[in-house]
Design a protein around this motif. Sequence first.
Motif, PDB file in Angstrom:
ATOM      1  N   ASN A 115       0.782  -1.124  -0.081  1.00  0.00           N
ATOM      2  CA  ASN A 115       0.032   0.100  -0.058  1.00  0.00           C
ATOM      3  C   ASN A 115       0.925   1.321  -0.042  1.00  0.00           C
ATOM      4  O   ASN A 115       0.178   2.178   0.423  1.00  0.00           O
ATOM      5  CB  ASN A 115      -0.926   0.110   1.130  1.00  0.00           C
ATOM      6  CG  ASN A 115      -0.394   0.363   2.439  1.00  0.00           C
ATOM      7  OD1 ASN A 115       1.019   0.421   2.603  1.00  0.00           O
ATOM      8  ND2 ASN A 115      -1.018   0.519   3.633  1.00  0.00           N
ATOM      9  N   ILE A 169      -2.135   4.840  -0.658  1.00  0.00           N
ATOM     10  CA  ILE A 169      -2.570   5.345   0.548  1.00  0.00           C
ATOM     11  C   ILE A 169      -2.793   6.813   0.233  1.00  0.00           C
ATOM     12  O   ILE A 169      -3.553   7.398   0.924  1.00  0.00           O
ATOM     13  CB  ILE A 169      -1.957   5.035   1.896  1.00  0.00           C
ATOM     14  CG1 ILE A 169      -0.358   5.539   1.854  1.00  0.00           C
ATOM     15  CG2 ILE A 169      -1.994   3.562   2.167  1.00  0.00           C
ATOM     16  CD1 ILE A 169       0.269   5.401   3.118  1.00  0.00           C
ATOM     17  N   SER A 182      -6.887   6.166   1.590  1.00  0.00           N
ATOM     18  CA  SER A 182      -6.231   6.024   2.841  1.00  0.00           C
ATOM     19  C   SER A 182      -7.411   5.532   3.644  1.00  0.00           C
ATOM     20  O   SER A 182      -8.584   5.736   3.609  1.00  0.00           O
ATOM     21  CB  SER A 182      -5.929   7.631   3.550  1.00  0.00           C
ATOM     22  OG  SER A 182      -7.026   8.239   3.705  1.00  0.00           O
ATOM     23  N   VAL A 208      -9.726   3.319   6.180  1.00  0.00           N
ATOM     24  CA  VAL A 208     -10.897   2.118   5.341  1.00  0.00           C
ATOM     25  C   VAL A 208     -11.581   2.858   4.322  1.00  0.00           C
ATOM     26  O   VAL A 208     -12.112   4.150   4.397  1.00  0.00           O
ATOM     27  CB  VAL A 208     -11.857   1.946   6.697  1.00  0.00           C
ATOM     28  CG1 VAL A 208     -13.133   1.209   6.355  1.00  0.00           C
ATOM     29  CG2 VAL A 208     -11.098   1.140   7.846  1.00  0.00           C
ATOM     30  N   ARG A 234      -9.331  -1.991   3.360  1.00  0.00           N
ATOM     31  CA  ARG A 234      -8.096  -1.148   2.813  1.00  0.00           C
ATOM     32  C   ARG A 234      -8.055  -1.558   1.428  1.00  0.00           C
ATOM     33  O   ARG A 234      -8.070  -2.664   1.059  1.00  0.00           O
ATOM     34  CB  ARG A 234      -6.782  -1.318   3.875  1.00  0.00           C
ATOM     35  CG  ARG A 234      -6.615  -0.437   4.770  1.00  0.00           C
ATOM     36  CD  ARG A 234      -7.709  -0.583   6.101  1.00  0.00           C
ATOM     37  NE  ARG A 234      -7.545   0.039   7.078  1.00  0.00           N
ATOM     38  CZ  ARG A 234      -7.584  -0.285   8.371  1.00  0.00           C
ATOM     39  NH1 ARG A 234      -8.447  -1.160   8.426  1.00  0.00           N
ATOM     40  NH2 ARG A 234      -7.393   0.634   9.292  1.00  0.00           N
ATOM     41  N   ALA A 285      -3.214  -1.411   9.522  1.00  0.00           N
ATOM     42  CA  ALA A 285      -2.703  -2.201   8.562  1.00  0.00           C
ATOM     43  C   ALA A 285      -1.448  -2.263   8.121  1.00  0.00           C
ATOM     44  O   ALA A 285      -0.793  -1.229   8.384  1.00  0.00           O
ATOM     45  CB  ALA A 285      -3.679  -1.730   7.263  1.00  0.00           C
ATOM     46  N   GLU A 333      -3.147   6.036  11.440  1.00  0.00           N
ATOM     47  CA  GLU A 333      -3.751   5.033  10.382  1.00  0.00           C
ATOM     48  C   GLU A 333      -2.705   4.364   9.371  1.00  0.00           C
ATOM     49  O   GLU A 333      -2.071   5.077   8.864  1.00  0.00           O
ATOM     50  CB  GLU A 333      -4.655   5.698   9.542  1.00  0.00           C
ATOM     51  CG  GLU A 333      -5.361   4.834   8.499  1.00  0.00           C
ATOM     52  CD  GLU A 333      -6.184   3.798   8.920  1.00  0.00           C
ATOM     53  OE1 GLU A 333      -6.087   2.524   8.473  1.00  0.00           O
ATOM     54  OE2 GLU A 333      -6.876   3.889   9.892  1.00  0.00           O
ATOM     55  N   GLY A 334      -2.612   2.916   9.314  1.00  0.00           N
ATOM     56  CA  GLY A 334      -1.852   2.118   8.625  1.00  0.00           C
ATOM     57  C   GLY A 334      -0.564   1.958   9.204  1.00  0.00           C
ATOM     58  O   GLY A 334       0.316   0.993   8.858  1.00  0.00           O
TER      59      GLY A 334
END
Length: 909
Positions: A328, A332, A336, A338, A386, A758, A904-905
């Motif tokens: 990703n 992203i 980005s 969900v 994702r 993620a 996030e991520g």
Amino acid sequence: MVCEVLNRLSRYESIDALAGGKGRSLHKLTMAGFNVPRWAIVPSSVWESVATSSGLAKSIERILSTAEGDDLNVRSRKIQELIEAADWDPAIARVVQSAYEDVGTHAVAVRSSGADEDGLTHSHAGQYESFLNVKGLDEVYIAVKRCWASNYSGRALSYRRALGLQLIGRPMAVIIQRMIDADVSGVAFTANPSTGSTDEIVISAVLGLGEGLVSGKIDADTFVVDKGNYVTKSTTIGEKAEKVILAAEGSGVITSLTATGSNGCVCLSDELVASIAELGAAAENLYGCPQDLEWSVAGGVVHLLQSRPITTVGLGRRNGFGARIWENSNIIENFSGVTSPLTFSFARDVYQQIYLEYARLLGVPRVQLVRMNEWLRHMLGYHNGRVYYDLLNWYRIVRLVPFYSLNRRMLDLAIGVETPLPESVALRLDPLSEVRGWRHVLIRIQSAARFGWHFTTIARQVRSFVAEFHRHHSAVANLPLNEMSAECIHREFCKVRIILLSQWGRMILLEQSIGLAIGILTVLLKRWLPNGGQRLLFDLLRPAETLDSILPVQRLTELAQQIRQTPALAADILQGDEREVDHRLRSSDDPNMQRLVNEIDKYIAEFGDRSLNELKLEEPDLRERPAAFFAMLRAHLAETTMRQAEDAHGSIEHALASLWPWKRWIIRIVANKATSCLAARERVRFCRTRAFGSVRRMVKAIGKDLADRHLLMRPEDIFMVRLEELRDWGDGVLTHGDIVRLIEHRSAQIAVFKQLDAPPRFVSDGYLAACDYAQSGWCRPEEVDVIAADPGTELKGTPCGGGRVSGFAAVITEPLNVPGKILVTYRTDPGWCAVLPSAVALLIERGSPLTHVAIVARELNIPTIIQVKDLTRLIRTGARLDVDGVRGTILVNSNPVETVRAPEGLALS
């Protein structure tokens, strides 16, 4: 003997109950004659005795019996405090002492060994703690307790919950093993984790102890070895400026600088690589399945420290579907966090169709197009909400045009891949693998010729495409969507999709042209100016014209200058609530305010699609939330510290001065080609933004009509339905009941997905189960005490924009006004461009030098550094930094420490 304690205790306990996963492994390896450092065991029965006699077992059960939601970390801390405070029974202390003396009372490693660890289904790798270079019996006692406590760490509890296992851990044994003062350490996989090939062994090695490799702090040398003859097929040399070594005073390990000359040299000889590969093959033969080994070399002797089964998917051992590498890195920027099922299904369809058209334009015959379509359907994947690239398919698609070796390196640069595929793997990825002989050669020649024509005429084609796009887009923008039924809108949507996608394949040729031009420029600079570095490359890639994507920023700047003439209004916008400011302006009778409102509405009409997460159809744009405009405007109203931007033109002239005139001329020609293509790409991407904006409005109009007709509970429920399901519903293939059940199920799933972090990359092979995701790094975010980078620490990344600044960091996860601060974030998207003028520098952990924000930052002369490993873990808001956008370095002058949650991520490990 090595296993005196083990043999003594095994009379009344089985090896499974006694030793845990590591102990079982070490016992088997020792008995098979492998060179394993002397070891002994504190059996799991010792923990059971402590837990029972002290009442710990009941306390732990009581604490975990009501564990719900995100409170596992709080409960984990309570349990660990109880375990570390527990008193030693003299008999138990003697068992620990006996194990320590059996090893020889040297410096030892104290390693947790869970009963459920290193199994064939769940590895529990990295879930429990180990302590290196422990000296003295008192330190061993403390380390044993901490190993037991790690059975109930927040990480271990989250892992067990994700796998559906009981939260109460199985009994924990502890291994005490003689510490090896290693010259080189590393891991070996007896199946290639990137490709799934069981014919290759992959070895990663670092100088000193393996802790530097496991923690990810030190880049490793990587060797891909043929399992048949133990010959090295490819070698990747990592940066070895540091190594982890035993602390000379006291327990533990320290990080030390390596000797001059170590960086750039491999740390293993061919003979040692072959020995480790042979050792791995023998371990695989012993266990009967692919193995993940830890090893170390001291004095030229290879020691095997551990061997566990490889439980992750994608290793070609379960089915014939073939491995997929999900990455990703750059996706992203567009999708980005969900993402809704509808957005993913639309994006997947877009990617499939435009790359199919791209292959057709290159002359791929119809029969091969049908075969290619089987894997073109999987350019994107959807995992726990994702969006990911299927990296192998992207390597395949770039092989359609000439100069594959160069093109795949540019692909890595463009999408920000941190770990490229090995050479041997990349060469096997042929989009025309079914074609043989002269037909294969003929298609290649035809594709090369067509690409050459497109490469030389791409500017003209872009102008034609943009003109055609605006003609069709104007017709779509004028549709009276609020007066149309869902069925009519859907028919118009299908027409738009066909028209747009049939044209967009040409623009993929633009991406390939950019890659080739930058690739050639990179090769020329490396050959003629080897000391120029990436700084010179990105200086040459600065846009020579005003980009379309910079126009919104310029318009905002003009509006800000106009507003500054009314200080009270400027202060109100900077400090007031956006909705209230919007309401006051629109209700004002002041002609000046009305003119300002007209300017704002004009901006929104022209640039309203350019917003945060602009390619996610479920996200509102500025037309839906006009008040959000004022949040963007604040960045332009705020006073900022002056940036000491480098003179790019002067640095280029100085760098090129040493070259012959004809060499300078060639570099200029290639650089101009690259920059003109980059500028053209920004025009095309603005078209893409507007196209997605039109689709967003059409889909939301469909949702509103269906909700008005009581076919949906809410208009936004439309985003829980995939594109193909929406079509099937309209065609009568799916019923209303089917759709309602899908929406309910997916809405519940999305709520769960939002709680997961993620991983940047993982591998799959066939059908994926929940445990496969858990083992690949998907987990709930934890609130943990992360150690910030110490003052004096220098972080390194990829420089994207020159200039040097000093200032305070503002670590953010969404675009916010950061006047005079250094903007630090995990990822960006085009919607961040509006806040760039308020920042004195831009630091991004993930991304690519060719992403939208990086290109705009270069035009704005903002020092920019991307791909800074662990940036958002190591830097805190308020840290004072020296940013060198020329060298790509960040010097930490001060750094506050605080408890943080991973953005996030970013999966905390």
